[in-house]
Scaffold this active site. Structure first.
Site, PDB file in Angstrom:
ATOM      1  N   ASP A 260      25.318 101.480  17.519  1.00 27.85           N
ATOM      2  CA  ASP A 260      25.642 102.227  16.158  1.00 27.85           C
ATOM      3  C   ASP A 260      27.462 102.569  16.400  1.00 27.85           C
ATOM      4  OD1 ASP A 260      25.645 103.979  18.456  1.00 27.85           O
ATOM      5  OD2 ASP A 260      24.248 104.629  17.496  1.00 27.85           O
TER       6      ASP A 260
ATOM      7  N   GLU B 261      18.744  97.394  19.141  1.00 32.36           N
ATOM      8  CA  GLU B 261      18.787  98.294  19.162  1.00 32.36           C
ATOM      9  C   GLU B 261      18.507  99.391  17.742  1.00 32.36           C
ATOM     10  OE1 GLU B 261      19.801 101.893  22.117  1.00 32.36           O
ATOM     11  OE2 GLU B 261      20.837 102.379  20.442  1.00 32.36           O
TER      12      GLU B 261
ATOM     13  N   GLU C 130      27.822 107.130  13.810  1.00 33.27           N
ATOM     14  CA  GLU C 130      27.047 106.044  14.369  1.00 33.27           C
ATOM     15  C   GLU C 130      25.939 106.605  13.159  1.00 33.27           C
ATOM     16  OE1 GLU C 130      29.507 107.738  17.484  1.00 33.27           O
ATOM     17  OE2 GLU C 130      28.341 108.870  16.302  1.00 33.27           O
TER      18      GLU C 130
ATOM     19  N   HIS D 128      30.020 115.419  24.399  1.00 38.39           N
ATOM     20  CA  HIS D 128      31.077 115.177  24.346  1.00 38.39           C
ATOM     21  C   HIS D 128      30.757 114.825  22.418  1.00 38.39           C
ATOM     22  CE1 HIS D 128      28.751 111.026  24.751  1.00 38.39           C
ATOM     23  NE2 HIS D 128      29.485 111.134  23.974  1.00 38.39           N
TER      24      HIS D 128
ATOM     25  N   ARG E 145      31.076 113.854  18.498  1.00 35.69           N
ATOM     26  CA  ARG E 145      32.526 114.433  17.566  1.00 35.69           C
ATOM     27  C   ARG E 145      31.906 116.341  17.066  1.00 35.69           C
ATOM     28  NH1 ARG E 145      33.801 108.946  17.262  1.00 35.69           N
ATOM     29  NH2 ARG E 145      35.491 109.086  17.196  1.00 35.69           N
TER      30      ARG E 145
ATOM     31  N   HIS F 169      33.739 114.528  30.148  1.00 29.56           N
ATOM     32  CA  HIS F 169      34.797 113.011  29.346  1.00 29.56           C
ATOM     33  C   HIS F 169      36.441 113.439  28.848  1.00 29.56           C
ATOM     34  CE1 HIS F 169      35.003 110.732  25.271  1.00 29.56           C
ATOM     35  NE2 HIS F 169      33.595 110.298  25.513  1.00 29.56           N
TER      36      HIS F 169
END
Length: 374
Positions: free
Chosen positions: A95, A117, A131, A208, A210, A241
């Site tokens: 993704d 996937e 994603e 991490h 967004r 991160h």
């Protein structure tokens, strides 16, 4: 069959590496590897670990790169590669922006796309962002779909994908995990080497995404700090991160507590070993929801929703949300209720047994036979 595998980030590399290795070993296939380097250093660590050398490297990563820059870079960079190689199929994973952009470029060149996937969904285009949109769009470009679970297959069928083009394979990350976990390893990081994993219950943390930046991340970190303060035998390890916003929030909330270790990001092999030695995991990562259960580790997912509901149904993960009190309460339960802990730790992993790559190769061979017949 000439198969071109394309990926650009560390998570993609981890999940595609065992598949690329299988393709190279099988004389039926001519394997070509193209990396975009949407991530650079972390991608290179995985390539080195799995002993993979790309045939093409677009080397796209730039400071402060935007999603538009990545998308445009992959589209233009793939043009020359696809024109030269003319593969029979392009394999993309999951993704990422590399995934969608490489699939779109292959489509523009009228080359079939195989989506590894495939079929994960939250049904919220903005969570996770970008994603969810990337995987939905890739799913409608792809010619063949390799779905980790039956639920993923059902998602695709509901969206109008031909069932004959979907194969349920399990997740290739389990193949990668089991390969790495079998190798003997000792921590080189001085902090990790200094932790007594037998005397301490270590909580491994990643955070991490967004959508968690800002207030939600404060809540998550405050809950983790609360647990560290409450339990003397608990230590937290958080490979932070590289995002400056994440690092700033971690420093503000955790300070210099001796029981919360803020370390640099780990490459895959030490991270797998950290998971294996931890008591449980707190994460907003998608992949860790698949990996940790294979190691018998409960996972608390600090997100509002997950595109991996199979793990929820199996009981290997719990959705802890992003509120401080709820996260702390669920962590506290795992630390004080052995029955609750064992119920998660001993649940069966719904993402397969480490044979996903073999199933994908068989499906590709079958697709090749059918194409020749037609």
């Amino acid at each position: 069959m000439k198969v071109m595998s394309v990926f650009g980030t560390r998570p993609e590399a981890i999940k595609m590496a065992p598949l690329v290795k299988k393709l190279k070993e099988d004389p039926y296939f001519e394997s070509v590897l193209c990396v975009t380097a949407q991530h650079r250093e972390m991608l290179d660590q995985v390539l080195e670990l799995f002993e993979l050398t790309p045939d093409y490297d677009l080397n796209l990563m730039k400071p402060n790169q935007t999603l538009s820059m990545i998308t445009a870079g992959v589209l233009t960079g793939m043009d020359e590669v696809l024109e030269k190689e003319k593969p029979d199929i392009v394999l993309v994973h999951g993704d990422t922006s590399t995934t969608f952009s490489a699939a779109l470029s292959a489509f523009y060149h009228r080359i079939p796309v195989g989506h590894v996937e495939a079929g994960l969904r939250t049904y919220d285009l903005y969570s996770p962002f970008p994603e969810e949109a990337n995987r939905v769009l890739t799913g409608h470009i792809a010619s063949v779909h390799f779905a980790p679970t039956q639920r993923n297959r059902d998602n695709l069928i509901r969206e109008g994908i031909d069932p004959a083009k979907i194969t349920v394979t399990g997740n290739t990350v389990i193949d990668a995990l089991l390969e790495v976990a079998d190798k003997p390893y000792e921590f080189e990081d001085s902090v990790l080497a200094g932790i007594d994993f037998d005397a301490k219950r270590v909580i491994a943390v990643t955070c991490h995404r967004r959508e968690n930046l800002g207030e939600y991340m404060h809540h998550i970190f405050e809950a983790i700090r609360d647990i560290a303060e409450e339990f003397d035998d608990v230590e937290v390890v958080y490979p932070v991160h590289m995002n400056p916003k994440v690092r700033r929030t971690a420093a503000e909330v955790f300070g210099d507590r001796p029981d919360i270790h803020l370390i640099e990001p780990l490459s895959y092999q030490p991270f797998v070993n950290l998971m294996a030695k931890s008591f449980f995991i707190i994460t907003d990562s998608g992949g860790m929801q698949e990996e940790a259960p294979s190691l018998g580790k409960p996972v608390l997912v600090v997100r509002k929703e997950t595109e991996r509901p199979e793990a929820l149904s199996a009981g290997t993960v719990k959705l802890a949300g992003v509120e401080r009190e709820k996260i702390a309460a669920m962590a506290r339960e795992l630390l004080t209720d052995r029955e609750a802990y064992d119920k998660m730790a001993k649940a069966s992993n719904p993402y397969g047994d480490g044979t996903a790559c073999e199933k994908i190769l068989e499906a590709l061979k079958w697709a090749g036979i059918q194409n020749r017949k037609s």
